[in-house]
Design an enzyme around this catalytic site. Structure first.
Site, PDB file in Angstrom:
ATOM      1  N   GLY A   1       1.123  -0.724   3.748  1.00  0.00           N
ATOM      2  CA  GLY A   1       0.728   0.357   2.993  1.00  0.00           C
ATOM      3  C   GLY A   1      -0.103   1.162   2.491  1.00  0.00           C
ATOM      4  O   GLY A   1      -0.462   2.427   3.086  1.00  0.00           O
TER       5      GLY A   1
ATOM      6  N   LYS B  73      -6.055  -8.474  -3.479  1.00  0.00           N
ATOM      7  CA  LYS B  73      -6.132  -9.977  -3.779  1.00  0.00           C
ATOM      8  C   LYS B  73      -6.175 -10.557  -2.454  1.00  0.00           C
ATOM      9  O   LYS B  73      -5.394 -10.503  -1.331  1.00  0.00           O
ATOM     10  CB  LYS B  73      -5.050 -10.210  -4.895  1.00  0.00           C
TER      11      LYS B  73
ATOM     12  N   ARG C 258      10.473   8.460   8.340  1.00  0.00           N
ATOM     13  CA  ARG C 258      11.564   7.622   8.617  1.00  0.00           C
ATOM     14  C   ARG C 258      12.642   8.248   9.325  1.00  0.00           C
ATOM     15  O   ARG C 258      13.282   7.806  10.343  1.00  0.00           O
ATOM     16  CB  ARG C 258      12.003   6.802   7.591  1.00  0.00           C
TER      17      ARG C 258
ATOM     18  N   GLY D 172       6.020  -4.338   4.741  1.00  0.00           N
ATOM     19  CA  GLY D 172       6.245  -5.997   4.218  1.00  0.00           C
ATOM     20  C   GLY D 172       6.655  -6.646   5.696  1.00  0.00           C
ATOM     21  O   GLY D 172       6.039  -7.829   6.003  1.00  0.00           O
TER      22      GLY D 172
HETATM   23  P1  AMP Z   1      -3.213  -4.298  -1.399  1.00  0.00           P
HETATM   24  O1  AMP Z   1      -1.697  -3.781  -1.901  1.00  0.00           O
HETATM   25  O2  AMP Z   1      -3.359  -5.711  -1.649  1.00  0.00           O
HETATM   26  O3  AMP Z   1      -3.511  -3.894   0.152  1.00  0.00           O
HETATM   27  O4  AMP Z   1      -4.394  -3.680  -2.411  1.00  0.00           O
HETATM   28  C1  AMP Z   1      -4.445  -2.401  -2.397  1.00  0.00           C
HETATM   29  C2  AMP Z   1      -5.311  -2.082  -3.523  1.00  0.00           C
HETATM   30  O5  AMP Z   1      -6.357  -2.729  -3.709  1.00  0.00           O
HETATM   31  C3  AMP Z   1      -5.588  -0.491  -3.677  1.00  0.00           C
HETATM   32  O6  AMP Z   1      -4.948  -0.087  -4.676  1.00  0.00           O
HETATM   33  C4  AMP Z   1      -7.180  -0.497  -4.098  1.00  0.00           C
HETATM   34  O7  AMP Z   1      -7.462   0.469  -5.005  1.00  0.00           O
HETATM   35  C5  AMP Z   1      -7.406  -1.772  -4.575  1.00  0.00           C
HETATM   36  N1  AMP Z   1      -8.848  -2.482  -4.452  1.00  0.00           N
HETATM   37  C6  AMP Z   1      -9.561  -2.295  -3.336  1.00  0.00           C
HETATM   38  N2  AMP Z   1     -10.707  -2.486  -3.640  1.00  0.00           N
HETATM   39  C7  AMP Z   1     -10.953  -3.056  -4.918  1.00  0.00           C
HETATM   40  C8  AMP Z   1     -11.743  -3.401  -5.698  1.00  0.00           C
HETATM   41  N3  AMP Z   1     -12.939  -3.735  -5.169  1.00  0.00           N
HETATM   42  N4  AMP Z   1     -11.498  -3.825  -6.983  1.00  0.00           N
HETATM   43  C9  AMP Z   1     -10.127  -3.600  -7.494  1.00  0.00           C
HETATM   44  N5  AMP Z   1      -9.302  -3.181  -6.477  1.00  0.00           N
HETATM   45  C10 AMP Z   1      -9.323  -3.025  -5.429  1.00  0.00           C
END
Ligand code: AMP
Length: 399
Positions: A355, A199, A36, A378
């Site tokens: 991220g 999610k 940064r 974000g």
């Molecule tokens: P996000 O912050 O929503 O982009 O989610 C990122 C996280 O999703 C990472 O830490 C991954 O380990 C997790 N992730 C990706 N695929 C899966 C999966 N099939 N089951 C559980 N966690 C997952």
């Protein structure tokens, strides 16, 4: 014409720049990732070259109750001075007598760094009187902190009203906005978005906004299982948001109506526990045995996704395809990152943001093989959700 760093006359002006110096520090207060700070250098140097005197303001971490040693910006002073080739001055408080005197004495080309803005709660509250005190230090306001552009804080948004004629974006902001607009607004078709991560709940607004814009939407990561279950598939112990099954169905229906190809993985690497050393099996994504969980996309899906990516002219990627922190479930993410790099080499424009996908391209040394890596976590996500970023609006508005 909009004012910018290149067309503005800075000679003899005091220029207050909101930078993002929110860098990670270790126990010895050493900087562990200076990305940064490096990003902010071109803006600062250009304004110095053009005869401006520089006042830098930033936050660092999340101090709760006033000043705290571990969140002091003085820890970055030496590094910043070295990078700029000038002895950067430091004010122990971002407002008050010392800051005023030091700012007033500042000569063209000199640089003053103010202490952490968030040592005053008025910063995050977007307090107008506080913003006015910061504004009083300078003649011109430059916002170069894209990472906080989605916050209506005193230094990122409110302060702009005190510079109706003399406010502009720095290069970091300009590049971020240009790259995101190249994807969302002036994109070449076919436009493919690749979305992953944990999610659906975190991504549904992005999905809905992108359905109006993309030709192809590829879904991976943990959120794929909510879509698969919504279609009637068996997902075993995979991550599922049961309260979002209807939302997932609605998104798939909307995609159909809008002629968007939505690709849900056909196969997955399933594991018998959430562990790198778990037993694994490749199975159909909708036929996961009871007690097993899908932790990565499977080889057939990788091939389909790879082909879609290779045939795209514009690619947006957010979120890993699997639990890439564990080596045995990183293949999907690695292969998708490589496919995006390959498509970019053939002339596609690719933007990676958010991220974990940024962490992934860095980990696999592919950051310089995609067109743009967004630093704005974000802020970038809110922008692709179609939200107006207060920090951007504050510069664009004429009053
Ligand atoms: P996000 O912050 O929503 O982009 O989610 C990122 C996280 O999703 C990472 O830490 C991954 O380990 C997790 N992730 C990706 N695929 C899966 C999966 N099939 N089951 C559980 N966690 C997952």
């Amino acid at each position: 014409m909009m004012k910018n760093i290149d067309n503005y006359d800075f000679s003899g002006k005091k220029v207050i720049i909101r930078v993002d110096f929110n860098v990670p520090l270790n126990d010895k207060y050493e900087i562990t990732d200076d990305t940064r700070i490096r990003a902010a250098i071109p803006t600062i140097q250009k304004i110095r070259e053009k005869g401006g005197a520089i006042i830098l303001m930033s936050h660092l971490g999340r101090p709760k109750n006033g000043p705290e040693e571990k969140f002091s910006l003085k820890h970055i002073l030496k590094d910043l001075s070295e990078k700029l080739g000038v002895n950067v001055q430091f004010a122990n408080d971002c407002i008050g007598e010392q800051a005023r005197t030091m700012a007033a004495r500042l000569k063209p080309g000199e640089v003053l760094l103010l202490e952490n803005l968030r040592f005053h709660k008025e910063e995050t509250q977007g307090d107008e009187a506080f913003a006015k005190k910061l504004a009083a230090l300078a003649d011109v306001y430059v916002n170069d902190a894209f990472g906080t552009a989605h916050r209506a804080h005193a230094s990122t948004t409110v302060i702009a009203r005190f510079f109706p004629e003399d406010k502009m974006f720095g290069y970091v902001m300009e590049n971020e906005l240009k790259s995101i607009n190249k994807v969302l607004v002036d994109n070449e078709k076919p436009f493919t978005a690749v979305l992953g991560g944990a999610k659906v709940s975190g991504k549904i607004e992005i999905i809905n906004h992108l359905l109006d814009k993309v030709d192809n939407l590829l879904i991976g990561g943990g959120m794929m299982f909510t879509f698969i279950k919504a279609r009637g598939g068996q997902v075993g112990n995979s991550l599922v948001e049961d309260d979002l099954l209807e939302t997932a169905k609605a998104a798939m229906k909307k995609a159909g109506e809008m002629d968007v190809n939505i690709y849900i993985p056909t196969d997955t690497v399933a594991a018998d526990k959430f562990d790198n050393n778990a037993n694994t099996v490749v199975c159909k994504a909708g036929e996961i045995p009871d007690g097993w969980m899908g932790l990565d996309i499977g080889p057939e899906t990788i091939n389909t996704f790879r082909e879609m990516i290779h045939n795209s002219a514009t690619i947006l990627w957010n979120g890993p395809m699997g639990v890439f922190e564990m080596d045995n479930f990183a293949k999907g993410t690695i292969e998708i990152a490589k496919a995006i790099a390959g498509a970019t080499a053939k002339g596609a424009f690719s933007l990676v943001g958010g991220g974990d996908s940024v962490a992934a391209v860095n980990k696999y040394n592919l950051a310089d093989k995609v067109s743009y890596v967004s630093t704005g976590g974000g802020a970038m996500l809110e922008y692709i959700e179609g939200k107006t970023l207060p920090g951007v609006a504050a510069i664009n508005q004429s009053v």
